[in-house]
Design a protein around this motif. Structure first.
Motif, PDB file in Angstrom:
ATOM      1  N   TYR A   4       1.335  -1.149  -0.079  1.00 26.03           N
ATOM      2  CA  TYR A   4       0.452   0.156   0.523  1.00 26.03           C
ATOM      3  C   TYR A   4       0.724   1.513   0.027  1.00 26.03           C
ATOM      4  O   TYR A   4       0.151   2.352  -0.163  1.00 26.03           O
ATOM      5  CB  TYR A   4      -0.905  -0.261   1.395  1.00 26.03           C
ATOM      6  CG  TYR A   4      -2.046  -1.083   0.553  1.00 26.03           C
ATOM      7  CD1 TYR A   4      -2.560  -1.609  -0.117  1.00 26.03           C
ATOM      8  CD2 TYR A   4      -1.860  -1.925   2.361  1.00 26.03           C
ATOM      9  CE1 TYR A   4      -3.244  -2.892  -0.177  1.00 26.03           C
ATOM     10  CE2 TYR A   4      -3.211  -3.093   1.973  1.00 26.03           C
ATOM     11  CZ  TYR A   4      -3.967  -3.599   0.842  1.00 26.03           C
ATOM     12  OH  TYR A   4      -3.756  -4.237   0.566  1.00 26.03           O
ATOM     13  N   SER A   5       2.061   1.253   0.277  1.00 28.51           N
ATOM     14  CA  SER A   5       3.284   2.639  -0.207  1.00 28.51           C
ATOM     15  C   SER A   5       3.669   2.303  -1.132  1.00 28.51           C
ATOM     16  O   SER A   5       3.717   2.987  -1.997  1.00 28.51           O
ATOM     17  CB  SER A   5       3.398   2.280   1.425  1.00 28.51           C
ATOM     18  OG  SER A   5       4.096   1.561   1.944  1.00 28.51           O
ATOM     19  N   ASP A   6       4.799   1.530  -0.802  1.00 31.10           N
ATOM     20  CA  ASP A   6       5.463   1.166  -2.133  1.00 31.10           C
ATOM     21  C   ASP A   6       4.782   0.933  -3.855  1.00 31.10           C
ATOM     22  O   ASP A   6       5.087   1.246  -5.004  1.00 31.10           O
ATOM     23  CB  ASP A   6       6.580   0.422  -1.762  1.00 31.10           C
ATOM     24  CG  ASP A   6       8.005   0.667  -1.145  1.00 31.10           C
ATOM     25  OD1 ASP A   6       7.500   1.731  -0.689  1.00 31.10           O
ATOM     26  OD2 ASP A   6       8.669   0.662  -1.744  1.00 31.10           O
ATOM     27  N   GLY A   7       4.007   0.273  -3.419  1.00 35.84           N
ATOM     28  CA  GLY A   7       3.207  -0.065  -4.040  1.00 35.84           C
ATOM     29  C   GLY A   7       2.196   0.618  -5.143  1.00 35.84           C
ATOM     30  O   GLY A   7       1.929   1.191  -6.185  1.00 35.84           O
ATOM     31  N   LEU A   8       1.451   1.854  -4.204  1.00 34.33           N
ATOM     32  CA  LEU A   8       1.440   2.944  -4.515  1.00 34.33           C
ATOM     33  C   LEU A   8       2.181   3.631  -5.684  1.00 34.33           C
ATOM     34  O   LEU A   8       1.980   4.059  -6.202  1.00 34.33           O
ATOM     35  CB  LEU A   8       0.460   3.893  -3.791  1.00 34.33           C
ATOM     36  CG  LEU A   8       0.298   5.032  -3.822  1.00 34.33           C
ATOM     37  CD1 LEU A   8      -1.105   4.873  -4.561  1.00 34.33           C
ATOM     38  CD2 LEU A   8      -0.575   5.812  -2.426  1.00 34.33           C
ATOM     39  N   PHE A   9       3.701   3.557  -4.789  1.00 34.27           N
ATOM     40  CA  PHE A   9       4.808   4.329  -5.374  1.00 34.27           C
ATOM     41  C   PHE A   9       4.335   3.927  -7.085  1.00 34.27           C
ATOM     42  O   PHE A   9       4.749   5.320  -8.003  1.00 34.27           O
ATOM     43  CB  PHE A   9       5.594   4.606  -5.043  1.00 34.27           C
ATOM     44  CG  PHE A   9       6.870   4.709  -4.864  1.00 34.27           C
ATOM     45  CD1 PHE A   9       7.412   6.279  -5.088  1.00 34.27           C
ATOM     46  CD2 PHE A   9       8.178   4.276  -5.726  1.00 34.27           C
ATOM     47  CE1 PHE A   9       8.283   7.577  -5.320  1.00 34.27           C
ATOM     48  CE2 PHE A   9       9.448   5.445  -6.784  1.00 34.27           C
ATOM     49  CZ  PHE A   9       8.847   7.240  -5.710  1.00 34.27           C
ATOM     50  N   LEU A  10       4.889   3.510  -7.111  1.00 29.43           N
ATOM     51  CA  LEU A  10       5.016   2.348  -8.155  1.00 29.43           C
ATOM     52  C   LEU A  10       3.634   2.858  -9.663  1.00 29.43           C
ATOM     53  O   LEU A  10       3.988   2.774 -10.603  1.00 29.43           O
ATOM     54  CB  LEU A  10       5.252   0.051  -7.886  1.00 29.43           C
ATOM     55  CG  LEU A  10       5.485  -0.020  -9.437  1.00 29.43           C
ATOM     56  CD1 LEU A  10       6.607   0.613 -10.391  1.00 29.43           C
ATOM     57  CD2 LEU A  10       5.420  -1.610  -8.792  1.00 29.43           C
ATOM     58  N   LYS A  11       2.748   2.381  -8.652  1.00 30.71           N
ATOM     59  CA  LYS A  11       1.627   1.991  -9.932  1.00 30.71           C
ATOM     60  C   LYS A  11       1.595   3.966 -10.138  1.00 30.71           C
ATOM     61  O   LYS A  11       1.467   4.138 -11.334  1.00 30.71           O
ATOM     62  CB  LYS A  11       0.379   1.827  -8.361  1.00 30.71           C
ATOM     63  CG  LYS A  11      -0.700   1.796  -9.552  1.00 30.71           C
ATOM     64  CD  LYS A  11      -2.147   2.065  -8.612  1.00 30.71           C
ATOM     65  CE  LYS A  11      -3.324   2.731  -9.517  1.00 30.71           C
ATOM     66  NZ  LYS A  11      -4.110   2.582  -7.518  1.00 30.71           N
TER      67      LYS A  11
END
Ligand code: NAD
Length: 362
Positions: free
Chosen positions: A197-204
């Motif tokens: 939810y943190s790095d996943g958002l950064f990547l998306k």
């Protein structure tokens, strides 16, 4: 009338390298009006704060600052002046070029990477819960109730926050930087496989922003993987964009690839305001010894000249620094091939050598 620039000498080795940098910048022929602003541990007694308002006011007025390093005492409850400056001025992008200059002691040659670090959020945002405090215990209970995860009551907690807005801003910055500096590729760094939810958002969000720059190649790498890749195949990479904490760590790795902190410059950039400073810290044990390398701060000065659109002068100063490194005779201890301290030049002698090289090359 020259460029009005706020000069923050900093503490530890800061004043020495600032003096050397000021000497070479003035020798370029570009005219500067320096406004000196004092910050750091050494002004605490006089102003009651390590970051007096006058420092921020000066940067807000001049829009450009050149800064020496400032000490952050460990575990003293004294917040980092460096982090506070970035927050107060909303300097959201930290830019750290990592480039090898021939003659530098490094395991690699021909490296030319740029690390672009998000500067405002992530584990650096300062949202921390101290072990044993009431709020911390409440948070631990809340996490237990909502997530079913049992965190020990003797834990301290630091929050990692990543937002769409800050990610869009930094990734746009990275792609614009790539375009403006004729770079071919941007690599987005994350740990999205674990921190969904943190790095996943950064990547998306990073991938979505990348679609607006079809002329620049995009790829992503997991942070642990990029550590190995940078050591084994650094030439595969060009511009890296990272969340705050990874950016901090990988910047030092980048400095190690190109010969150490003594030659690693940096800039913290916001909208219409910029603070240029070396990657390294205040190295307190060398304070006042006139022996550390001023080149990282000089190269930060080169970045400042480019920011001021003084391209030709910036190129000339960078070439002179490169010539002094290549010649290897008047360099500080950290750049000597055999670490023979008797052959080391002092901080000020390096400045003199760079000035001489500028007049003979330019
Ligand atoms: P540091 O970068 O100050 O020094 C680590 C070592 O790197 C030094 O002991 C020295 O061997 C070498 N080194 C650093 N700069 C050099 C130079 N110009 N020439 C030659 N060798 C150099 O890191 P640290 O010891 O972890 O930090 C000291 C203080 O600096 C801490 O309080 C830290 O918080 C602060 N710091 C400030 C900034 C900043 O102002 N932006 C950045 C990093 C660290």
């Amino acid at each position: 009338m020259g460029y009005k620039v706020t000069l923050i000498p900093g503490d530890g080795i800061g004043p020495e390298i600032s003096q050397a940098t000021k000497m070479v910048l003035e020798a370029t022929g570009v005219s500067f009006e320096w406004e000196t602003a004092l910050a750091g541990a050494e002004v605490m007694d006089r102003y009651g704060t390590p970051l007096p308002d006058a420092v921020l006011e000066s940067i807000r007025k001049n829009r450009v600052a050149l800064k020496g390093p400032i000490t952050t005492p460990v575990g003293s409850g004294f917040r980092s002046v460096n982090v506070a400056l970035r927050k107060e001025l909303n300097l959201y992008a930290c830019v750290r070029p990592c480039k090898t200059y021939p003659g530098v002691r490094s395991r690699y040659q021909d490296i030319d990477l740029v690390i672009i670090r998000e500067n405002t959020e992530d584990l650096y945002a300062g949202v921390e819960f101290e072990q044993g405090q009431e709020d911390t215990l409440k948070l631990i209970q809340f996490i237990g109730q909502t997530k079913g995860v049992k965190i020990g009551e003797d834990s301290g907690i630091s929050i990692k926050n990543i937002s769409i807005k800050a990610t869009e801003r930094i990734v746009h910055y990275a792609f614009r930087y790539a375009r403006e500096h004729n770079r071919r590729k941007v690599t987005i760094i994350h740990k999205a496989n674990i921190l969904k939810y943190s790095d996943g958002l950064f990547l998306k969000v990073g991938r979505q922003v990348a679609e607006q720059y079809p002329d620049i190649e995009v790829e992503d790498r997991i942070v642990d993987n990029i550590c190995m890749q940078l050591v084994q195949k650094p030439h595969l990479y060009d511009v890296l964009v990272l969340p705050n904490l990874y950016g901090d760590i990988i910047s030092d790795l980048g400095a190690g690839l190109v010969g150490g902190l003594g030659v690693a410059p940096g800039a913290n950039i916001g909208d219409g305001v910029a603070v240029f400073e070396p990657t390294h810290g205040s190295a307190p044990k060398y304070k006042g010894m006139n022996k550390v390398n001023p080149m990282a701060m000089m190269l930060s000065g080169v970045m400042m000249l480019r920011y001021l659109k003084e391209q030709e002068v910036a190129d000339r100063l960078e070439k002179a620094i490169a010539a002094v490194i290549r010649e290897g005779k008047r360099v500080t201890y950290d750049l000597l091939p055999d670490l023979d301290m008797n052959k080391a030049a002092s901080t000020i002698e390096v400045a003199e050598a760079v000035i001489e090289a500028m007049s003979s090359t330019g």
